[in-house]
Design a protein around this motif. Structure first.
Motif, PDB file in Angstrom:
ATOM      1  N   GLU A 120       0.824  -1.216   0.000  1.00 37.79           N
ATOM      2  CA  GLU A 120       0.000   0.000   0.000  1.00 37.79           C
ATOM      3  C   GLU A 120       0.857   1.264   0.000  1.00 37.79           C
ATOM      4  O   GLU A 120       0.445   2.299  -0.516  1.00 37.79           O
ATOM      5  CB  GLU A 120      -0.947   0.012   1.202  1.00 37.79           C
ATOM      6  N   ASN A 121       2.034   1.187   0.608  1.00 37.61           N
ATOM      7  CA  ASN A 121       2.924   2.333   0.570  1.00 37.61           C
ATOM      8  C   ASN A 121       3.259   2.729  -0.864  1.00 37.61           C
ATOM      9  O   ASN A 121       3.179   3.895  -1.238  1.00 37.61           O
ATOM     10  CB  ASN A 121       4.220   2.015   1.319  1.00 37.61           C
ATOM     11  N   TYR A 124       0.111   3.830  -2.994  1.00 41.18           N
ATOM     12  CA  TYR A 124      -0.709   4.972  -2.598  1.00 41.18           C
ATOM     13  C   TYR A 124      -0.748   6.079  -3.663  1.00 41.18           C
ATOM     14  O   TYR A 124      -1.814   6.593  -4.013  1.00 41.18           O
ATOM     15  CB  TYR A 124      -0.246   5.541  -1.261  1.00 41.18           C
TER      16      TYR A 124
ATOM     17  N   ASP B 200      -7.058   9.261   4.172  1.00 42.90           N
ATOM     18  CA  ASP B 200      -6.229   8.078   3.916  1.00 42.90           C
ATOM     19  C   ASP B 200      -5.175   7.863   5.005  1.00 42.90           C
ATOM     20  O   ASP B 200      -4.700   6.748   5.185  1.00 42.90           O
ATOM     21  CB  ASP B 200      -5.499   8.216   2.570  1.00 42.90           C
ATOM     22  N   HIS B 201      -4.778   8.919   5.672  1.00 39.32           N
ATOM     23  CA  HIS B 201      -3.661   8.784   6.611  1.00 39.32           C
ATOM     24  C   HIS B 201      -4.022   9.217   8.023  1.00 39.32           C
ATOM     25  O   HIS B 201      -3.987   8.414   8.941  1.00 39.32           O
ATOM     26  CB  HIS B 201      -2.455   9.587   6.112  1.00 39.32           C
TER      27      HIS B 201
END
Lengths: 268, 320, 332
Positions: A120-121, A124, B200-201
């Protein structure tokens, strides 16, 4: 700027009479310089000389904080898929900072992966661009991880949390994250200052490989690093660009006494 | 003048005495908590059974139960949570991630700090005056649908939501502030918009901190008595709010939200009622009060323990 | 990189422009949520004033009488509207609560911050905080079933001792009552004090721990022991934070309702003796709300007059606390 003319590579970016202000403090003073496509340009100088500030202008990081102001021009010669080149003023008020950040990626001083899975990193940035299909994502994530020389180490644990990686691996993951979106430029802000010597040499090798694919701007404290990885070197002091030339020239035969003093370690 | 040795020995002595004092007072406080629990259990534990949980209050203590009270508490909490959590988190996100520092945001901040210190009963007065009476004055004649806020579950739920809103906002802000700035920069550098960074974060990474605050806030709300007494929650309710789409005695089907305007009671009010009633040996309401108190303590202590565990886990896990 | 027909960066440009209206809408929504808290305050102030003003305009009432009359009997046939008995009841229970919470909370805070090791602190602090999580109605029950009965013999013994001293020192003085009623302000205040111990201990501990190690090292470096360092160096350095915790505790105690409504008795009582029963502002509001008063009546308006008094009392303490916290934050 003598020597750059013989370079046949087209211009990727250039700054013209560029200044940057934190409130009333002028951190970058009237800097002008060209940046060649698919070349590595290092920005060196003592702490507080404005090198990181200048780098962060390229993807408009300063927009996140109030009271900052750009002046002058910072041009990205953006290449469309059909091959035509379009100049974009990165810091013009009408230019979307989001668009500039999508075209120009950044790798930070400290590895800062998201507390998500390795996959996912990297995915993204692609997701932000609307890439949704699992197969396309996997393909691009793999390409990016291979590009960052990390694939073999993580291919069996893509769903695991990125915080399980070592510092050097985390930084390469951040590089993969930056590469996955196929940026036109990648900015490196002292990318190895938080790493040990072995991890550092891996990152340097990686930057060396990347120069064939993408334009790179790297801020570094470490003059050996600048000499090893870069084609061009810019030396900044107190917000001004003192000298800008081919790296070999800057290190072997600097044009200014100040540069010579800095490179020989007499201050900084 | 004292010799060095004497001075040292005296200092050590004083340190030891103070240490013992500190331990003793801590144990004393925890001892009070233990006595409180033991006393409740001794009085009321035997009273708790299925019948107690599933019968309505009654004039005969031995027959009375807390059915309407715990159902009321659950439904009021549902309204409170559904109102206070989204509102509080949204406000916290705005103040921490969007609002520029200016007179306007500092006004909101000062206001929230002050709200956090307003006694709960004042919220009750506000709800009584505004949600019940002024609402009726303003909207009562025109539309039937919103006229009936009245002394209902929705009024109670909103009152408690207002009460805990500052807690949720502060918890959200603290959880967001704990996320290092370089996390935000990493996301922005990939071209994320402000809202994408948040959704998202920031929100996923602060879930632990926010939920700790939310649970503590809800546990406070579930034990609140005064504001609900003030808005006129009843103490004797021998029926449940209408279930969605159920039928009234006259055969009419009720809407999905009819329960919102139903009169209600809650567990602490039921307990208060039993505490204040005269008890005798053959009609012992004090036992009922203790039994209700046990349930109430069970719920709040569980919620607080969960919050403590989440907080400890978040602290241990996060290293950024 | 030989990938894909449409380069993601071209998608990106469209995405960036497409996002804008949604972004604005979301930001506006979040702003509304933040502003909502201001409406709550506005609602509180509006309601309190709009119901209290007609009360003070009533021919039988005046602000002067409200502040000076020594009796509060709005529900009796002979009506008096003097808030003083309620204010005094509130102050008595608050003072007693503070006499418990301030020393106990402060000593625990010093012990946790300067003596206990980190592991003990990490466990004790949240467990102590459970004391303020107990529903107040449960505390009320605790006060009348455990604390007050336990206090009665202690009080009788004390009162008899005081009376015998009085008899020898000043033979003419009237002896004090030797019986402690079940409903009294003393036991309500003590229980309330236990409830607010965590406010003092946790916040003071936070304040003391934010004192830089450097200051402690300076003291230890001169050979000071722990207690001296804690009392002479850390405590003064953290004083404004500790004071803020006291203020918060006061504000909690002033606004606390159920403990006093259950355990202090409910008769307004202008007294110098906290061992008697009494009513606080909050207890009065609860008492009236339990009944069924017609909206708009004078009796109904009294609870808002009482409420506005309470609101301004706590507001004063809160502002003082906020000011102190701000000061101690700037200190380092």
């Amino acid at each position: 700027m003598p020597d750059t003319q013989i370079d046949t590579r087209p211009l990727k970016a250039e700054v013209k009479n560029f200044s940057f202000f934190y409130g009333s403090f002028q951190a970058v003073k009237n800097v002008s310089a060209p940046f060649r496509e698919k070349a590595v340009t290092a920005i060196i100088g003592p702490s507080g000389c404005g090198k990181t500030t200048l780098l962060r202008c390229f993807n408009r990081m300063h927009d996140l904080y109030p009271g900052n102001r750009y002046a002058g021009e910072m041009i990205l010669h953006s290449r469309s898929p059909d091959g035509s080149v379009r100049p974009l003023n990165i810091v013009h008020p009408s230019t979307s900072p989001i668009e500039m950040r999508m075209r120009i990626s950044m790798v930070f001083q400290k590895p800062n992966p998201f507390p998500k899975s390795i996959f996912e990193n990297v995915a993204y940035g692609l997701r932000l661009r609307g890439v949704g299909s699992r197969s396309e994502l996997s393909g691009r994530v793999e390409t990016a991880l291979r590009g960052a020389a990390l694939w073999d180490e993580v291919k069996d644990r893509l769903p695991q949390n990125a915080y399980g990686l070592s510092g050097g691996q985390q930084q390469r993951l951040c590089i993969a994250r930056a590469l996955a979106v196929e940026p036109e430029m990648v900015l490196f802000d002292e990318p190895t200052s938080a790493l040990d010597p072995i991890a550092t040499s891996k990152i340097e090798e990686l930057i060396d490989d990347l120069r064939e694919r993408v334009t790179i701007l790297i801020v570094t404290h470490n003059m050996q690093q600048a000499a090893r990885v870069s084609d061009y070197t810019a030396f900044m002091y107190l917000g001004e660009l003192v000298e800008y030339d081919r790296t070999a020239k800057v290190f072997q035969n600097p044009g200014k006494p100040l540069t010579e003093q800095y490179i020989s370690g007499r201050f900084g | 003048m004292l010799s060095t040795e004497q001075v040292i020995r005296r200092g050590q002595m004083r340190d030891r005495v103070f240490s013992i004092l500190g331990v003793a007072l801590t144990i004393l406080c925890l001892g009070v908590l233990a006595i409180l629990l033991v006393n409740l259990c001794r009085e009321g534990l035997a009273r708790i059974d299925w019948q107690f949980l599933t019968t309505f209050p009654s004039r005969r203590a031995a027959k009375a139960g807390i059915f309407s009270a715990w159902v009321g508490s659950a439904l009021v909490m549902l309204v409170t949570g559904l109102t206070a959590i989204p509102l509080g988190v949204a406000a916290g996100v705005y103040l921490e991630e969007y609002g520029r520092r200016n007179w306007f945001t500092s006004l909101i901040e000062i206001n929230i700090a002050n709200l956090a210190g307003v006694p709960s009963i004042i919220y009750g007065l506000m709800a009584l005056g505004l949600l019940i009476y002024k609402w009726e004055d303003w909207f009562g004649d025109k539309t039937d649908s919103i006229a009936g806020l009245g002394q209902s579950i929705i009024t109670g739920g909103l009152t408690l939501a207002f009460l805990i809103l500052p807690i949720v906002i502060v918890a959200t802000r603290e959880a967001l502030r704990a996320i290092p700035q370089h996390m935000r920069e990493a996301a922005y550098a990939l071209g994320a918009s402000r809202w994408q960074v948040v959704k998202d974060h920031l929100l996923p990474y602060s879930t632990g901190g926010i939920s700790t605050g939310v649970i503590i806030a809800l546990s406070r709300a579930i034990g609140e008595t005064a504001p609900l007494v003030t808005i006129g929650a009843l103490t004797y309710i021998a029926f449940l709010p209408p279930a969605p789409f159920s039928h009234t005695e006259s055969g009419q089907m009720v809407g999905p939200f009819a329960w919102l305007s139903s009169p209600f009671t809650v567990l602490p009010i039921q307990m208060f009622n039993w505490v204040s009633r005269p008890s005798s040996d053959d009609n012992n309401f004090a036992v009922n009060a203790a039994a209700a108190g046990i349930i109430l303590m069970l719920v709040t202590l569980t919620m607080n323990t969960v919050a403590i565990v989440i907080r400890a886990r978040v602290r241990k896990k996060v290293k950024w | 990189m030989t990938q894909a027909a449409i380069s993601p960066k071209e998608l990106s440009v469209q995405a960036a422009t497409r996002l804008r209206p949604i972004e604005r809408t979301i930001e506006f929504g979040l702003l509304l949520a933040a502003i909502f808290s201001v409406f709550i305050t506005a609602g509180i102030v509006y309601v309190l004033f709009s119901e209290a003003v007609p009360f003070f305009r009533h021919p039988d009432v005046s602000v002067w009488k409200f502040l000076t009359d020594t009796e509060w009997t709005p529900l009796f046939s002979v009506k008096h509207f003097g808030i003083m008995p309620l204010v005094v009841g509130t102050l008595w229970t608050t003072v007693i609560a503070l006499l418990v919470a301030m020393p106990v909370g402060t000593i625990i805070a010093i012990w946790l911050s300067e003596f206990a090791n980190a592991k003990v602190r990490e466990i004790i602090k949240p467990v102590l905080e459970l004391l303020s999580a107990v529903p107040t109605v449960v505390y009320g029950y605790f006060a009348i079933t455990v604390v007050a009965p336990a206090m009665q013999p202690v009080y009788t013994w004390l009162a008899e001792a005081i009376n015998s001293v009085l008899a020898t020192v000043a033979p003419g003085a009237s002896p004090i009552a030797t019986e402690l009623p079940l409903f009294n302000m003393l036991s309500a205040g003590i229980v309330m004090g236990i409830m607010i111990v965590p406010y003092v201990s946790s916040l003071s501990e936070d304040a003391m721990r934010s004192v830089p190690m450097l200051l402690r090292e300076g003291s230890y470096g001169m050979g000071a022991n722990r207690l001296t360092t804690a009392v002479r160096v850390v405590f003064p350095a953290a004083l404004s934070g500790i004071a803020a915790s006291y203020i918060l505790a006061i504000s909690r105690a002033v606004g606390e309702t159920m403990i006093v409504a259950i355990a202090a008795g409910q008769q307004p009582n202008l007294t110098a003796n906290p061992a008697e029963g009494g009513a606080t502002i909050t207890a009065y509001i609860v008492q009236v709300s339990m009944g069924d008063l017609p909206h708009g009546s004078l009796e109904y308006q009294t609870i808002f007059a009482a409420g506005i008094t309470l609101f301004f009392m706590t507001l004063a303490f809160n502002l003082m606390g906020a000011w102190l916290r701000k000061r101690y934050r700037q200190a380092y």
